[in-house]
Design a protein around this motif. Structure first.
Motif, PDB file in Angstrom:
ATOM      1  N   ARG A 117       0.977  -1.106  -0.078  1.00  0.00           N
ATOM      2  CA  ARG A 117       0.061   0.002  -0.060  1.00  0.00           C
ATOM      3  C   ARG A 117       0.851   1.239  -0.047  1.00  0.00           C
ATOM      4  N   ASN A 120       0.051   5.030   1.377  1.00  0.00           N
ATOM      5  CA  ASN A 120       0.018   5.133   2.728  1.00  0.00           C
ATOM      6  C   ASN A 120       1.557   5.404   3.276  1.00  0.00           C
ATOM      7  N   HIS A 123       2.365   7.649   6.312  1.00  0.00           N
ATOM      8  CA  HIS A 123       2.182   7.285   7.658  1.00  0.00           C
ATOM      9  C   HIS A 123       3.342   7.043   8.472  1.00  0.00           C
TER      10      HIS A 123
END
Length: 385
Positions: A117, A120, A123
């Motif tokens: 992913r 993301n 993050h």
């Protein structure tokens, strides 16, 4: 310590940017982009041979774990110059830093290729998502910070070229702070890359599974750093027909052999204490690769063990390659060859995966050529022999 060699100020090498080397690099980079295009649209399964047993392949192992170890030249040379105050190594700082800069920046980018992913990714940098107990978090944070620090350390080269004298003076007042950070951060994450294996437990063959992996990874990273500088100095000197900085490489090779000796001693004691030597004598693929790795680490002593042998650039070059190969094998063996997740799982990289890894290397070579030809990085001898 003063040396009788006058330091030539770094200067652009000059010359045409379009040549066989840059064209080949360009083609390899285009092939890499084609594969990455497919990967980012159709996912990892479309281009890689990764599976549930082997979630990490050569992208993580080569582009990140090995790529960042190869990029320790800047940190290893900076340690000599700034911590041990060996000012005569100064001409090696910029070329080593440039190689490190590419290695680490590409390691940082390479991680994104491998994230399922990838959208993301932010993050990692967002405080509310932070997990201070995670090894991977520490590696990600350290490498991100280190890449930033290195670009700041290298920026005087661009400022020099573009005539930003005031900005450069201001930066030089605080540069020592970044240089200190630049020697601390690699120590933290190079050792943590070893910790990544420790947490894999019994899936890693006893030849490479030990609680002191962080120490082994750190020792080899610094040693590889010097090996890369030997390799790169000889290569740049022959490619650009410059004088090889032998008066610097000889004593550095001696330091490198000393560190290598410490590593081999620690490695040997560790295998004995854990009773793991038996695995090295079993008829297995792992044992073969273990001895191959040890052979690469021993070879520099045969090549440049004698002081007279260190006067030979070809031997220094080969010793650099031997140490780099040993470091590659230590990491490949731990993460891939000595890694067994149970029956039924196999992994061998796909052609597409190899193209991306080769493409990353091509980016490094191309960047190095472009920047050394146009920016003041390499020392220009006033009067070459």
């Amino acid at each position: 310590m003063s040396s009788n060699h006058h330091h030539a100020p770094p200067a652009p090498v000059g010359g045409p940017l379009l040549n066989a080397a840059t064209v080949v690099c360009g083609l390899l980079i285009m092939a890499m982009f084609a594969v990455l295009f497919v990967r980012f649209i159709f996912g990892l399964g479309a281009v890689t041979n990764l599976n549930d047993g082997y979630p990490w392949g050569i992208w993580v192992v080569f582009d990140v774990v090995i790529g960042s170890a190869f990029a320790c030249g800047g940190f290893s040379v900076a340690m000599l110059v700034y911590i041990f105050n060996k000012g005569e190594y100064h001409p090696l700082v910029r070329p080593a830093l440039l190689a490190s800069l590419f290695g680490y920046t590409l390691a940082g980018v390479g991680v994104i290729f491998d994230l399922g992913r990838y959208w993301n990714f932010w993050h990692i940098l967002w405080p509310t998502y932070a997990n201070p107990n995670s090894v991977m978090f520490e590696v990600a944070l350290c490498i991100s910070c280190y890449i930033t620090v290195m670009w700041i350390e290298f920026s005087p080269v661009f400022m020099e070229k573009w005539g930003l004298k005031v900005a450069r003076k201001k930066l030089e007042r605080v540069l020592f702070f970044f240089i200190a950070l630049g020697t601390l951060l690699p120590m933290m994450h190079q050792s943590s890359l070893g910790t990544l294996l420790v947490v894999m437990g019994t899936q890693v063959n006893p030849l490479w599974q030990t609680p002191i992996l962080p120490l082994l990874y750190l020792l080899t990273a610094v040693t590889i750093g010097y090996g890369v500088v030997l390799f790169e100095s000889c290569l740049a000197a022959s490619a650009y027909r410059m004088e090889i900085e032998m008066h610097l490489l000889r004593p550095m090779a001696r330091i490198m052999l000393g560190l290598l000796g410490i590593f081999l001693l620690v490695r040997g004691i560790d295998l004995s204490v854990r009773g793991a030597w038996a695995h090295a004598f079993s008829p297995s693929l792992e044992a073969f690769f273990f001895w191959l790795e040890m052979g690469c680490f021993m070879l520099p002593y045969a090549l440049i063990g004698a002081p007279s042998a260190r006067k030979n650039p070809a031997r220094l070059f080969l010793a650099g390659i031997a140490i780099m190969s040993g470091g590659v094998l230590l990491r490949v063996n731990g993460f891939l060859i000595g890694y067994d997740t149970g029956p039924g799982w196999h992994y061998f990289p796909s052609i597409a995966e190899m193209l991306v890894t080769i493409g990353m290397f091509a980016v490094e070579v191309l960047g190095y050529i472009l920047i050394t030809r146009r920016f003041p990085v390499l020392p220009r001898p006033v009067a070459a022999h």
